[in-house]
Structure formats: C-alpha cells, structure tokens
Scaffold this active site. Structure first.
Site, PDB file in Angstrom:
ATOM      1  N   GLU A 205       0.806  -1.230   0.000  1.00  0.00           N
ATOM      2  CA  GLU A 205       0.000   0.000   0.000  1.00  0.00           C
ATOM      3  C   GLU A 205       0.839   1.280   0.000  1.00  0.00           C
ATOM      4  OE1 GLU A 205      -3.914  -1.850   2.307  1.00  0.00           O
ATOM      5  OE2 GLU A 205      -2.813  -0.189   3.216  1.00  0.00           O
ATOM      6  N   GLU A 392      -5.361  -8.629   0.899  1.00  0.00           N
ATOM      7  CA  GLU A 392      -6.050  -8.266   2.138  1.00  0.00           C
ATOM      8  C   GLU A 392      -7.508  -8.009   1.854  1.00  0.00           C
ATOM      9  OE1 GLU A 392      -4.535  -5.045   4.512  1.00  0.00           O
ATOM     10  OE2 GLU A 392      -2.449  -5.641   4.213  1.00  0.00           O
TER      11      GLU A 392
END
Length: 486
Positions: A205, A392
């Site tokens: 991320e 995720e």
C-alpha cells in the site's frame, strides 16, 4: 437481477470496455472459456485457488527492541501523545515474536495452509542500511522452519510500513537514501530466504505510507509536506518496488514469483449499464495513475502530469526501466469502494455514501462487497494482469468480547461471505483471480486505532495473550476445507 450466466450479462461485460489511452495497454480479450462456464455460487473454487490469512510484522511481533532490533517510525510515532488511540504502542502487540510456533499450530488446526507475513526491516538492518543484524535473520529462519513444520506456505512482504527510524532521520521516503537502503535490504533478505520463500511482495500500500505519512500526517512518521514532496515519495516508493522485483529475479531462485500489493481506488458502477461501467473505468484510470498507471505505462501518464503540474516528481534517467520491470502477479488490498455513475454532461460522477450507509467501526470501511468484483476486473481490463490475488480483505470492529469461550462475530462472517461471492463472480466472468488472503489472522495493533479496533478472525486478549478463534475463523476454516462459499 440478471443471472450471472445470462446472455445479457455477457453482453454488458463485452460492452463495458473503453478504448485505451496512449498510456494504457489495450484491454485484453475475455477468455473464451468464460462465456460457456457453468460456475455458480455453489460451485467450488478451482483447485489451485489460494486461501490464506495475512498479518504484518509491526502489528503482531512485539519484542520492540529485542535481539538487536532497531527503532521503526511506528515505534516513535506511537509515543507522540494523541497520535495513537489510548496511547497504545507496538512494544508487545501479540507477542508473536515468542509465540509464533503456537500461532502456526493454531493456523494449521484451522486448515490454513498459506500465510502472508512481512519482514521487519529494522530487525535486519537496525539503522536501515550499514551493519547487518544476524539475530534478525535467525528469527525469520525459525519462523520459516516452524511454518514448514506446520505445513504453511509463506508469502512474504518485504516492506509493510515499519521504516527504520534512522532512515527517517535522514529524510525517509522523501530521500533517495531510502531507495539505496531498500535495495541493500531486499538483496539481503531474498538471498537469505530464497530456499524458504517462493512468493514475494515488494511493498504494501504505497499510498498509505506516503500520502498518509507525509501528506495528511495521520500515519507514521506524521509529517505534513507539500504536494511536490508527497509526489516525490510516491516515486521513491516505486523505485523500491523495482528494486524488490530486481532482487527476486536475481536471487530468488527457480520458481520465485514477485508482485506489488496495492490498495488501488476501486470504482463500482451504480448500475451495470454500459454508460456507468465506462464512467467507473474512467474514474479508476484517473485515480490510480500515480501508482499502477505509472508502473504499467513505463512513465507518468499525461493525465497525471497535467493534474499535478509543477508538483510532478523528479525523475532520473533509468528510473522507469527499474519501476516497470515485469511482475508475476498483482496483489490487491480491497476493503471498500466508491460508487460511480455517468455524468449528466459526460464523464463520470462519484456518488457519496449516505450517512446511514452500512460500515464497519472503521469509519473509512463502507461495506461494498461489489468492490471485490470490480477491483480485480478493472485491473485486469486496464493493465492486463495475468494473475491477481486479494492480499487483504477484512473488517474492523470494536468490542468483540469472549463469552463462554466464543466470539460470535456474525458481522465478520457475513462480510467474508458477501465479499467472497463477488470474488467468485469475478472468476466466473473470466478475471484471473488466483487467491484470497483474509485480513487478519489475529487481532493486533491497528495503527493509529491501536488495540481498540479488531480485524482478526482470532481474538487476542492483549493482557493474557490468550488466543480464541472466533466464529468467523470456524466459518473460514469450513470454506477452506470445502473450497466453496457456505
């Protein structure tokens, strides 16, 4: 609602593609086999579909300064009053550093055979670069040996936000010093664990540890810099991604695979009419230009450069040769999405969520299961990824007590079920979705939300370190066993 397998749905799917811009690869053709598939929600996931769980070193390991580990930006940030809920720190967390073997035994008892974890950079190089800490490597050797004993395959993230504080003191992500240090770190780790690890993730991320760490200041290191500086942090992170790919190609050994995990902005069309789908795709391309768009175009796109103007990042010769090195898969962290529709005068319009729209206790986590369909689909259409993994997906709630030995988290069970249905639908429509990692295995340090916010399918009593599988853990265990949505 139109049937999944109806000619109408296939017609809408085919009509959705926009003509690619010069900076974006042509939309790949949908696999011919998808048009004749009879996959339904009751069908099994294909035999090689990966079901796993995920966690990150900083959030679970604890042992903050044990065995030569250096300070990270999150250990420093958590000690600034008011930055983390309740003044919580990462010092002990889930004490996974000392309890990893029992944690892997618990995973194995639930039928979990794949685990996405991260390496703590400050355990390997306490100062970020320079002197290596052998005890850090030894710890992860023990971790991988335990995983092998319990029949669990590692998927390893090289960087999951715990930047060594010593590098931050030298500029952090605003400086190319960090790029050079990461190159050394990536080479060391891949060399050391090439025999144990065949699936590598470069970074987790990028937008979170750059924009939120150096722009809004809500995450470590908590800085508020100019747009120009923030854009430069994106660029340095992209260079580190390239170095991660290079390290795996050079030192990973036979069969090693590597990819990026991105939390791309996901557009969900308000209706599945061609106009709204086209609008969602245009929004998706613009909102993801600085990371995925740059990687796959091999440069910053014209649209991105026009938008940022004089705040564009500085690029040196050869940077994009590194940044655009081919990868084997794309990891997507998807929790929510933005509804988009065609604008009245052309273009697109993002539709805000109403105040009462369903969400988790995490205020940013609106419940949009369709995001697990549209995120992978748009990434495949726009960028042509041959393999996509959901690295995720999960939900955070407060106040999940253990009552009579149980945690009845039906809200999480329903979340997992509804999102997996959309992943299943994506596969049915020809998207090369190859795996799903549930976030997270155990309740842990949820960054600025501290220990109040629980994402785990296993409850952790942070005072006693007692682990209690929740209802959602048993449910997910059954899904893994039967390989279908129950």
């Amino acid at each position: 609602m139109t049937s999944l397998r109806s000619p109408r749905r296939r017609q809408l799917f085919a009509a959705a593609a926009l003509a690619p811009t010069a900076a974006i690869a042509a939309t790949p053709q949908r696999p011919a086999a998808a048009a004749t598939t009879t996959l339904t929600y009751a069908s099994a996931f294909h035999a090689d579909f990966v079901f796993g769980v995920a966690a990150a070193s900083a959030q679970i390991e604890g042992a903050a300064f044990e065995d030569g580990k250096g300070e990270s930006v999150w250990y420093r940030f958590a000690r600034i009053p008011g930055k983390v809920h309740g003044g919580d720190t990462l010092d002990v967390a889930c004490d996974h550093y000392h309890r990893f073997d029992e944690d892997f035994a618990l995973m194995a008892s639930l039928g979990i055979k794949t685990y996405r974890l991260s390496i703590a950079w400050p355990r390997i190089y306490p100062q970020g670069d320079g002197e290596l800490n052998p005890k850090g490597l030894d710890f992860y050797r023990r971790v991988f040996a335990s995983m092998k004993k319990h029949g669990i395959e590692p998927w390893v993230t090289l960087f999951h936000w715990d930047l060594p504080q010593a590098l931050e003191d030298r500029g952090g992500w605003t400086s190319r010093v960090t790029v050079d240090a990461f190159a050394q770190y990536a080479d060391t780790v891949v060399k050391a664990f090439a025999k144990d690890v065949k699936h590598w993730i470069t970074l987790n991320e990028i937008l979170c540890f750059t924009l939120l760490g150096y722009g809004t200041g809500t995450k470590a290191p908590g800085r508020k810099e100019s747009d120009k500086v923030v854009n430069q942090t994106y660029h340095h992170a992209l260079l580190c991604h390239g170095h991660g790919v290079r390290a795996v190609r050079k030192f990973g050994g036979p069969g090693a695979q590597v990819g990026l995990t991105d939390n791309c902005a996901v557009a969900v069309p308000v209706t599945e009419k061609p106009a709204d789908i086209a609008a969602a795709k245009a929004w998706f391309i613009e909102r993801n230009a600085q990371i995925l768009g740059a990687i796959h175009a091999g440069r910053y796109t014209d649209g991105f450069l026009k938008r940022v103007g004089a705040d564009a990042p500085d690029v040196q010769p050869g940077d994009f040769d590194l940044i655009s090195l081919p990868t084997d898969f794309l990891g997507l962290n998807i929790y929510s999405g933005t509804f988009v529709r065609a604008g009245k005068n052309g273009g697109y319009e993002a539709v805000p969520h109403p105040v009462n729209y369903p969400r988790a206790d995490s205020t940013w986590l609106r419940l949009v299961p369709q995001a697990l369909y549209w995120g992978p689909r748009l990434c495949h259409e726009v960028y042509g990824h041959p393999a996509i993994h959901i690295t995720e997906n999960g939900c955070g709630y407060d106040d999940e007590p253990v009552v009579n030995g149980e945690v009845l988290d039906l809200h999480r069970r329903d979340y997992v079920r509804s999102y997996l249905r959309e992943a299943h639908r994506a596969i049915a429509d020809g998207v090369p979705l190859k795996g799903y990692f549930l976030w997270s295995f155990i309740d842990n340090f949820e960054w600025e939300d501290g220990y109040q916010r629980r994402f785990g399918i296993v409850h952790c009593d942070f005072k006693t370190q007692l682990r209690t599988p929740k209802l959602s853990a048993r449910y997910y265990s059954d899904i893994i066993k039967e390989r279908r949505i129950l």
